[in-house]
Scaffold this motif. Structure first.
Motif, PDB file in Angstrom:
ATOM      1  N   GLU A 116      11.897  35.430  -2.704  1.00  0.00           N
ATOM      2  CA  GLU A 116      10.268  34.461  -2.685  1.00  0.00           C
ATOM      3  C   GLU A 116       9.586  35.446  -1.206  1.00  0.00           C
ATOM      4  O   GLU A 116       8.457  35.931  -0.847  1.00  0.00           O
ATOM      5  CB  GLU A 116      10.412  33.556  -2.399  1.00  0.00           C
ATOM      6  N   ALA A 152       6.119  37.396  -7.982  1.00  0.00           N
ATOM      7  CA  ALA A 152       5.701  35.985  -8.237  1.00  0.00           C
ATOM      8  C   ALA A 152       6.291  35.258  -9.319  1.00  0.00           C
ATOM      9  O   ALA A 152       6.478  34.111  -9.552  1.00  0.00           O
ATOM     10  CB  ALA A 152       4.666  36.359  -7.148  1.00  0.00           C
ATOM     11  N   GLY A 153       5.068  35.925 -10.815  1.00  0.00           N
ATOM     12  CA  GLY A 153       5.485  35.126 -11.330  1.00  0.00           C
ATOM     13  C   GLY A 153       7.018  34.826 -12.290  1.00  0.00           C
ATOM     14  O   GLY A 153       7.639  34.039 -13.093  1.00  0.00           O
ATOM     15  N   GLN A 189      16.707  33.017  -5.457  1.00  0.00           N
ATOM     16  CA  GLN A 189      15.748  32.860  -4.846  1.00  0.00           C
ATOM     17  C   GLN A 189      14.659  32.997  -3.450  1.00  0.00           C
ATOM     18  O   GLN A 189      13.804  33.334  -4.066  1.00  0.00           O
ATOM     19  CB  GLN A 189      15.423  31.655  -5.898  1.00  0.00           C
ATOM     20  N   THR A 190      14.913  32.051  -2.965  1.00  0.00           N
ATOM     21  CA  THR A 190      14.376  31.910  -1.503  1.00  0.00           C
ATOM     22  C   THR A 190      14.505  33.275  -1.090  1.00  0.00           C
ATOM     23  O   THR A 190      12.846  33.747  -0.626  1.00  0.00           O
ATOM     24  CB  THR A 190      14.937  31.196  -0.607  1.00  0.00           C
ATOM     25  N   LEU A 194       9.684  34.735 -10.442  1.00  0.00           N
ATOM     26  CA  LEU A 194      10.366  33.845  -9.686  1.00  0.00           C
ATOM     27  C   LEU A 194       9.812  32.120  -9.849  1.00  0.00           C
ATOM     28  O   LEU A 194      10.047  31.474  -9.931  1.00  0.00           O
ATOM     29  CB  LEU A 194      10.325  34.155  -7.960  1.00  0.00           C
ATOM     30  N   ALA A 195       8.686  32.338 -10.245  1.00  0.00           N
ATOM     31  CA  ALA A 195       8.184  30.581 -11.241  1.00  0.00           C
ATOM     32  C   ALA A 195       9.051  30.189 -12.043  1.00  0.00           C
ATOM     33  O   ALA A 195       8.886  29.256 -12.452  1.00  0.00           O
ATOM     34  CB  ALA A 195       6.219  30.881 -11.421  1.00  0.00           C
ATOM     35  N   ASP A 196       9.099  30.891 -13.040  1.00  0.00           N
ATOM     36  CA  ASP A 196       9.958  30.943 -14.328  1.00  0.00           C
ATOM     37  C   ASP A 196      11.059  30.236 -13.465  1.00  0.00           C
ATOM     38  O   ASP A 196      12.392  29.965 -14.632  1.00  0.00           O
ATOM     39  CB  ASP A 196       9.662  31.843 -15.528  1.00  0.00           C
ATOM     40  N   SER A 197      11.834  31.164 -12.747  1.00  0.00           N
ATOM     41  CA  SER A 197      13.185  31.398 -12.408  1.00  0.00           C
ATOM     42  C   SER A 197      12.842  29.549 -10.896  1.00  0.00           C
ATOM     43  O   SER A 197      14.284  29.061 -10.724  1.00  0.00           O
ATOM     44  CB  SER A 197      13.945  32.040 -11.745  1.00  0.00           C
ATOM     45  N   ALA A 198      12.447  28.798 -10.416  1.00  0.00           N
ATOM     46  CA  ALA A 198      12.138  28.018  -9.466  1.00  0.00           C
ATOM     47  C   ALA A 198      13.346  27.217 -10.011  1.00  0.00           C
ATOM     48  O   ALA A 198      13.945  26.499  -8.451  1.00  0.00           O
ATOM     49  CB  ALA A 198      10.707  27.175  -9.188  1.00  0.00           C
TER      50      ALA A 198
END
Length: 295
Positions: free
Chosen positions: A244, A214-215, A240-241, A217-221
């Motif tokens: 998540e 999840a971290g 991305q969605t 994915l936060a960097d790739s949001a």
């Protein structure tokens, strides 16, 4: 090196194709780029099937992977699994570097079955996952500044796959991607992965690693809004969605006994949400700001 007398890379194929993957492969990509991306995918799929083959020895796997490398770079005879990618790269004047990085990851798979810690796993992802996103971006002529957002997304997708398949990988291949220090920290062991239901300690390990994903994915949001190509931005947003959503499943379910892959309905829902996200990120005034910030 060629393998004239043994199993060929084609004979080692599992039969799995791009429509069978957990995440979309070139679904929304413009047709002028789709052929090259699918050629890359099919080459990588063939090499992955070699590395995961149930009966090939380590030496046979390495020989086949070296043969694919030689065919791709022209050092050896043509191979039907490499030829479409050779053509696609030649047409665009691109090197084979990204595909060769993936071959190195599959050589690791043939030789290595355990990972010490998160850094060790991320090194593997730098070879097994990040080059995929970089290839797609290069095919589109995107600024390489976007790699900083693509890399964590690709690494997250790889870790999600590892968590989803952790039981199967341990049982069928004696391969464990869950870092040894994470297992030890929660009191879990490799033996736990061979059961039909995760122990509390293994569940804690999986949820810990899902949180690390999840971290990433936060960097790739912000990635969908940083690419120039609109259709690529839409595809990235869908992936991305979906990623998540899958992390959410891995935080609450047991991959040894419960479904942690997306259903068709869930994948469709993620696609709709992802397209909406991409359109929002790419609204006038937002996309140019993010691209400028990235550079």
């Amino acid at each position: 090196m060629s393998n004239p007398k043994g199993t060929s890379a084609t004979e080692a194929r599992s039969g799995k194709g791009h429509t069978d993957e957990n995440f979309p492969v070139a679904r929304l990509i413009h047709p002028r780029h789709r052929g090259a991306i699918l050629a890359f995918y099919h080459f990588v799929r063939a090499a992955d099937d070699v590395a995961d083959h149930a009966t090939l020895t380590q030496d046979e796997k390495l020989r086949l992977l070296d043969g694919l490398d030689d065919s791709l770079t022209g050092r050896g005879p043509p191979d039907r699994e490499a030829e479409p990618l050779c053509v696609a790269l030649a047409e665009r004047g691109m090197p084979a570097t990204h595909a060769q990085d993936l071959l190195e990851a599959f050589r690791l798979d043939a030789r290595k079955s355990r990972y010490r810690d998160w850094a060790d796993l991320m090194h593997y992802c730098s070879l097994s996952a990040m080059p995929v996103g970089r290839f797609v971006l290069d095919i589109h002529g995107e600024d390489r500044a976007t790699w900083s957002a693509s890399d964590p997304l690709c690494a997250a997708l790889q870790v999600i796959n590892h968590l989803q398949d952790c039981g199967k990988d341990a049982r069928d291949l004696d391969r464990v991607y869950l870092p040894e220090d994470a297992l030890a920290r929660h009191g879990a062991s490799v033996i736990d992965l061979r059961s039909t239901q995760a122990t509390p300690a293994l569940l804690a390990t999986i949820r810990d690693l899902a949180g690390r994903s999840a971290g990433l994915l936060a960097d790739s949001a912000a990635f969908p809004g940083r690419v120039r190509d609109r259709r690529l931005g839409l595809e990235v947003a869908v992936i991305q969605t979906l990623a998540e959503a899958l992390v959410g499943k891995l935080k609450s379910r047991d991959p040894l006994s419960e479904r942690v892959h997306a259903t068709k309905a869930e994948a469709l829902g993620s696609a709709v949400l992802g397209v909406g996200r991409a359109l929002w990120q790419r609204r006038p005034g937002t996309r140019s700001l993010r691209i400028g910030a990235a550079r």
